[in-house]
Scaffold this motif. Structure first.
Motif, PDB file in Angstrom:
ATOM      1  N   THR A  24     -21.340   2.161  -2.492  1.00 15.98           N
ATOM      2  CA  THR A  24     -20.124   1.414  -2.200  1.00 15.98           C
ATOM      3  C   THR A  24     -19.131   1.700  -3.319  1.00 15.98           C
ATOM      4  OG1 THR A  24     -19.136  -0.800  -1.960  1.00 15.98           O
ATOM      5  CG2 THR A  24     -21.275  -0.680  -3.089  1.00 15.98           C
ATOM      6  N   ASP A  25     -18.066   2.393  -3.004  1.00 14.12           N
ATOM      7  CA  ASP A  25     -17.148   2.916  -4.015  1.00 14.12           C
ATOM      8  C   ASP A  25     -16.368   1.796  -4.703  1.00 14.12           C
ATOM      9  OD1 ASP A  25     -14.825   4.458  -5.215  1.00 14.12           O
ATOM     10  OD2 ASP A  25     -15.936   6.083  -4.249  1.00 14.12           O
ATOM     11  N   GLY A  26     -16.242   1.903  -6.019  1.00 12.83           N
ATOM     12  CA  GLY A  26     -15.344   1.025  -6.773  1.00 12.83           C
ATOM     13  C   GLY A  26     -15.637  -0.455  -6.644  1.00 12.83           C
ATOM     14  N   THR A  27     -16.915  -0.821  -6.693  1.00 11.38           N
ATOM     15  CA  THR A  27     -17.302  -2.209  -6.413  1.00 11.38           C
ATOM     16  C   THR A  27     -17.822  -2.891  -7.678  1.00 11.38           C
ATOM     17  OG1 THR A  27     -17.887  -1.499  -4.184  1.00 11.38           O
ATOM     18  CG2 THR A  27     -18.679  -3.665  -4.886  1.00 11.38           C
TER      19      THR A  27
ATOM     20  N   ILE B 274     -13.857   7.822 -12.873  1.00 15.13           N
ATOM     21  CA  ILE B 274     -13.216   8.394 -11.686  1.00 15.13           C
ATOM     22  C   ILE B 274     -14.324   8.744 -10.687  1.00 15.13           C
ATOM     23  CG2 ILE B 274     -11.878  10.372 -10.826  1.00 15.13           C
ATOM     24  CD1 ILE B 274     -10.319  10.373 -13.419  1.00 15.13           C
ATOM     25  N   SER B 275     -14.009   8.620  -9.408  1.00 18.78           N
ATOM     26  CA  SER B 275     -15.039   8.740  -8.375  1.00 18.78           C
ATOM     27  C   SER B 275     -15.778  10.078  -8.396  1.00 18.78           C
ATOM     28  CB  SER B 275     -14.414   8.524  -6.994  1.00 18.78           C
ATOM     29  OG  SER B 275     -13.781   7.271  -6.950  1.00 18.78           O
ATOM     30  N   GLY B 276     -15.038  11.187  -8.394  1.00 19.67           N
ATOM     31  CA  GLY B 276     -15.677  12.509  -8.315  1.00 19.67           C
ATOM     32  C   GLY B 276     -16.713  12.717  -9.407  1.00 19.67           C
TER      33      GLY B 276
ATOM     34  N   SER C 176     -18.251  10.443 -11.214  1.00 15.27           N
ATOM     35  CA  SER C 176     -19.351   9.462 -11.176  1.00 15.27           C
ATOM     36  C   SER C 176     -20.297   9.704  -9.998  1.00 15.27           C
ATOM     37  CB  SER C 176     -18.779   8.045 -11.101  1.00 15.27           C
ATOM     38  OG  SER C 176     -18.024   7.765 -12.260  1.00 15.27           O
ATOM     39  N   TRP C 177     -19.759  10.026  -8.816  1.00 16.55           N
ATOM     40  CA  TRP C 177     -20.671  10.343  -7.706  1.00 16.55           C
ATOM     41  C   TRP C 177     -21.448  11.613  -8.011  1.00 16.55           C
ATOM     42  CZ3 TRP C 177     -22.222   6.630  -4.928  1.00 16.55           C
ATOM     43  CH2 TRP C 177     -21.374   5.573  -4.579  1.00 16.55           C
ATOM     44  N   SER C 178     -20.831  12.532  -8.769  1.00 15.88           N
ATOM     45  CA  SER C 178     -21.561  13.742  -9.163  1.00 15.88           C
ATOM     46  C   SER C 178     -22.731  13.383 -10.066  1.00 15.88           C
ATOM     47  CB  SER C 178     -20.613  14.721  -9.865  1.00 15.88           C
ATOM     48  OG  SER C 178     -19.605  15.154  -8.963  1.00 15.88           O
TER      49      SER C 178
ATOM     50  N   ALA D 231     -14.029  -1.166  -0.478  1.00 15.38           N
ATOM     51  CA  ALA D 231     -13.783  -1.949  -1.687  1.00 15.38           C
ATOM     52  C   ALA D 231     -12.827  -1.208  -2.620  1.00 15.38           C
ATOM     53  CB  ALA D 231     -15.107  -2.259  -2.394  1.00 15.38           C
ATOM     54  N   ASP D 232     -13.075   0.090  -2.805  1.00 18.38           N
ATOM     55  CA  ASP D 232     -12.203   0.881  -3.675  1.00 18.38           C
ATOM     56  C   ASP D 232     -10.776   0.934  -3.133  1.00 18.38           C
ATOM     57  OD1 ASP D 232     -11.926   2.720  -6.004  1.00 18.38           O
ATOM     58  OD2 ASP D 232     -11.364   4.127  -4.428  1.00 18.38           O
ATOM     59  N   GLU D 233     -10.673   1.134  -1.823  1.00 17.80           N
ATOM     60  CA  GLU D 233      -9.337   1.210  -1.214  1.00 17.80           C
ATOM     61  C   GLU D 233      -8.593  -0.117  -1.376  1.00 17.80           C
ATOM     62  OE1 GLU D 233      -7.872   3.821  -0.071  1.00 17.80           O
ATOM     63  OE2 GLU D 233      -9.532   5.252   0.061  1.00 17.80           O
TER      64      GLU D 233
ATOM     65  N   THR E 138     -22.780   1.794  -7.197  1.00 16.79           N
ATOM     66  CA  THR E 138     -21.343   2.082  -7.161  1.00 16.79           C
ATOM     67  C   THR E 138     -21.020   3.106  -8.233  1.00 16.79           C
ATOM     68  OG1 THR E 138     -19.134   1.074  -7.068  1.00 16.79           O
ATOM     69  CG2 THR E 138     -20.584   0.359  -8.843  1.00 16.79           C
ATOM     70  N   ASP E 139     -19.827   3.702  -8.102  1.00 16.60           N
ATOM     71  CA  ASP E 139     -19.442   4.756  -9.051  1.00 16.60           C
ATOM     72  C   ASP E 139     -18.646   4.229 -10.237  1.00 16.60           C
ATOM     73  OD1 ASP E 139     -17.429   4.137  -7.233  1.00 16.60           O
ATOM     74  OD2 ASP E 139     -16.548   6.141  -7.275  1.00 16.60           O
ATOM     75  N   HIS E 140     -17.952   3.107 -10.068  1.00 18.44           N
ATOM     76  CA  HIS E 140     -17.128   2.521 -11.136  1.00 18.44           C
ATOM     77  C   HIS E 140     -16.636   1.171 -10.635  1.00 18.44           C
ATOM     78  CE1 HIS E 140     -13.732   3.520  -8.608  1.00 18.44           C
ATOM     79  NE2 HIS E 140     -14.221   4.742  -8.497  1.00 18.44           N
ATOM     80  N   GLY E 141     -15.966   0.418 -11.521  1.00 21.48           N
ATOM     81  CA  GLY E 141     -15.398  -0.859 -11.107  1.00 21.48           C
ATOM     82  C   GLY E 141     -13.911  -0.727 -10.831  1.00 21.48           C
TER      83      GLY E 141
ATOM     84  N   GLY F  64      -5.808   1.163 -11.023  1.00 23.48           N
ATOM     85  CA  GLY F  64      -7.098   0.924 -10.360  1.00 23.48           C
ATOM     86  C   GLY F  64      -8.273   1.130 -11.289  1.00 23.48           C
ATOM     87  N   HIS F  65      -8.496   2.405 -11.676  1.00 23.74           N
ATOM     88  CA  HIS F  65      -9.597   2.743 -12.584  1.00 23.74           C
ATOM     89  C   HIS F  65      -9.354   4.139 -13.122  1.00 23.74           C
ATOM     90  CE1 HIS F  65     -11.283   5.321  -9.403  1.00 23.74           C
ATOM     91  NE2 HIS F  65     -10.872   4.377  -8.591  1.00 23.74           N
ATOM     92  N   GLY F  66     -10.125   4.514 -14.111  1.00 23.30           N
ATOM     93  CA  GLY F  66      -9.969   5.813 -14.749  1.00 23.30           C
ATOM     94  C   GLY F  66     -10.049   5.696 -16.266  1.00 23.30           C
TER      95      GLY F  66
HETATM   96 ZN   LIG Z   1     -14.600   5.653  -6.771  1.00 24.08          ZN
END
Ligand SMILES: [Zn+2]
Length: 482
Positions: free
Chosen positions: A50-53, A89-91, A93-95, A204-206, A253-256, A264-266
């Motif tokens: 679940t992205d950005g949760t 950042i998503s890329g 963290s999912w990596s 959630a991220d969106e 999740t990948d980040h908050g 947002g995040h980064g």
């Molecule tokens: Zn993300």
């Protein structure tokens, strides 16, 4: 008959694990003595992303009966994790989640997809498909980057399902949920085939990007994801009832998210570096509802591979959450899980100022090619979001980047990505080479994309010895005075 044998082995394996951890058995011997059992017992693994949760928001809004988050926390082990000192950042963290190594190794810097890193750092899909091709591997996602990761490397996922945006992100996640349920139920037709499914949800991220992490919309998105997970768990229960085969479920999740509306995040605030891992191991009811103080997202791929009996790479940053003594030794059984997790979240802070600045610089520079890539066209506006946050030095840097962007106007994705990779390397991304050999190329014609991006990706950067003067120049300190 087969089922009861599997269940007996599973129970024995857990007993061995607990005994092994208690008597201080080393990771190597524990792994080898257990792998045969796990291979027989853990033929179904579901990873839910679940992205950005933020875990804090899950505990605030979705820690109640009927939410899949609560159901899974009650039947598994939860860890409040952090990615402090790594890019939020998503890329990247999912990596990390899908390769078992951090960004100082895989070198992914932003959400502009490149397949190249996964040739050196194979994904969980690649390693499963190479060592156990009979395992059914599947990805179901509504952010194409995830589908692209699953398709990268010489041994991609067997099944790759992408859902385009459809009306709302809640609705699009509902499509992912329905397909995940469908695929789980389909596994009962072939109970002897092992399965690894990765189901990814993005709402959630969106919501965080559109309304802020502290918004009512974000809270609703977290509630929706909890409801989706509950439906998925019901499908697993149904499949289990039909075949007797248990499933291991991991949610992460990948980040908050920052609480206010903005970038947002980064960056490195605790709300952004916040992560979690919920690990519900098949047959592990003894440790239900407990907490682990040592989980990290880098542990997820090694855990999944160990469950399928696949040999672990020596250069993983993570380790199997169910067999590594350092991790299993960090298990606690709190009386009040919510309170214990909230306390754990509260212990995470900022990195040291040097890392904070270096990672902030990397995020600012890595954001430009991503924006140029077409997701967001107004770079000035996004950089202004960073300027407005008034983060020490970084906001000034973003203002500087705005001037550069105004001055150079027509910079391309490829050029800025090339530059961003250079800055990322200087700030520690992708600087550690693998010590394990790459997987042998798959049979059949090799796939050369021949794109400029692939060519750029092959460039290597050498790190000069930076002294303070260089670093000041790199950070554009002079420009910040303006
Ligand atoms: Zn993300």
């Amino acid at each position: 008959m087969a089922t009861s044998l599997k269940k007996a082995l599973c129970g024995a394996a857990v007993a061995t694990l607990v005994a092994g951890a208690a008597s201080g058995v080393g990771p190597a011997s524990a792994a080898s003595s257990l792998s045969a059992d796990w291979m027989l017992t853990a033929e179904n693994v579901l990873l839910i992303g679940t992205d950005g949760t933020n875990l804090s928001k899950i505990l605030e809004y979705a820690y109640n009966e009927g939410s899949g988050f609560r159901t899974l926390m009650d039947q598994g082990i939860t860890g409040a994790a952090t990615e402090v000192n790594h890019t939020t950042i998503s890329g990247p963290s999912w990596s990390t989640i899908l390769t078992g190594v951090w960004d100082d190794k895989h070198g992914v810097i932003n959400n502009v997809f490149s397949a190249e890193p996964y040739n050196s750092w194979p994904t969980v899909f690649n390693l499963l498909e190479y060592f156990r091709p009979e395992v059914n591997t599947s990805v179901i996602a509504d952010w194409e980057y995830i589908n692209q990761i699953a398709d990268a490397g010489g041994y991609p996922a067997d099944s790759n399902t992408f859902f385009e945006f459809d009306g709302s992100w809640a609705n699009t996640d509902a499509l992912v949920t329905a397909e995940t349920i469908s695929q789980i139920l389909q596994t009962t037709a072939n109970p002897d085939i092992p399965n690894f499914l990765f189901s990814y949800q993005v709402q959630a991220d969106e919501a965080g990007h559109t309304f802020g992490g502290g918004s009512a919309e974000y809270a609703q998105a977290v509630i929706n994801v909890g409801s989706n997970i509950e439906q998925i768990l019901a499908a697993i229960a149904q499949a289990q009832a039909e075949t007797g085969d248990e499933w291991t479920v991991i949610v992460t999740t990948d980040h908050g998210h920052q609480q206010s509306l903005g970038f947002g995040h980064g960056f490195q605030s605790p709300n952004e570096t916040s992560q979690f891992v919920i690990f519900s191991l098949a047959g592990n009811s003894d440790q239900a509802g407990s907490q682990n103080l040592n989980y990290s997202i880098a542990d997820i791929t090694p855990t999944i591979l160990q469950l399928f009996g696949v040999p672990l790479r020596s250069d993983f940053d993570g380790a199997p959450m169910h067999t590594d003594p350092e991790i299993t030794g960090s298990l606690v059984q709190p009386e009040d899980l919510k309170q214990a997790l909230t306390a754990a979240i509260g212990m995470y802070g900022y990195p040291n100022i040097g890392n904070d600045l270096a990672l902030g610089l990397r995020t600012v520079v890595a954001t430009v090619p991503y924006l140029l890539n077409g997701v967001v066209t107004d770079i000035d506006k996004m950089l202004q979001g960073i300027v407005d946050q008034d983060i020490f030095l970084i906001s000034g840097l973003a203002a500087f980047a705005q001037q550069i962007n105004d001055f150079f106007g027509g910079l391309t994705v490829d050029v800025t990505q090339f530059l961003a990779r250079g800055v990322a390397y200087l700030t520690g991304s992708g600087v550690i080479a693998p010590t394990d050999a790459p997987l042998p190329p798959p049979p059949g014609p090799a796939d050369f994309s021949g794109s400029v991006e692939a060519l750029l990706a092959d460039q290597t950067f050498t790190a000069p010895d930076l002294d303070d003067a260089d670093l000041i120049g790199l950070l554009g300190i002079d420009a910040l005075a303006a």
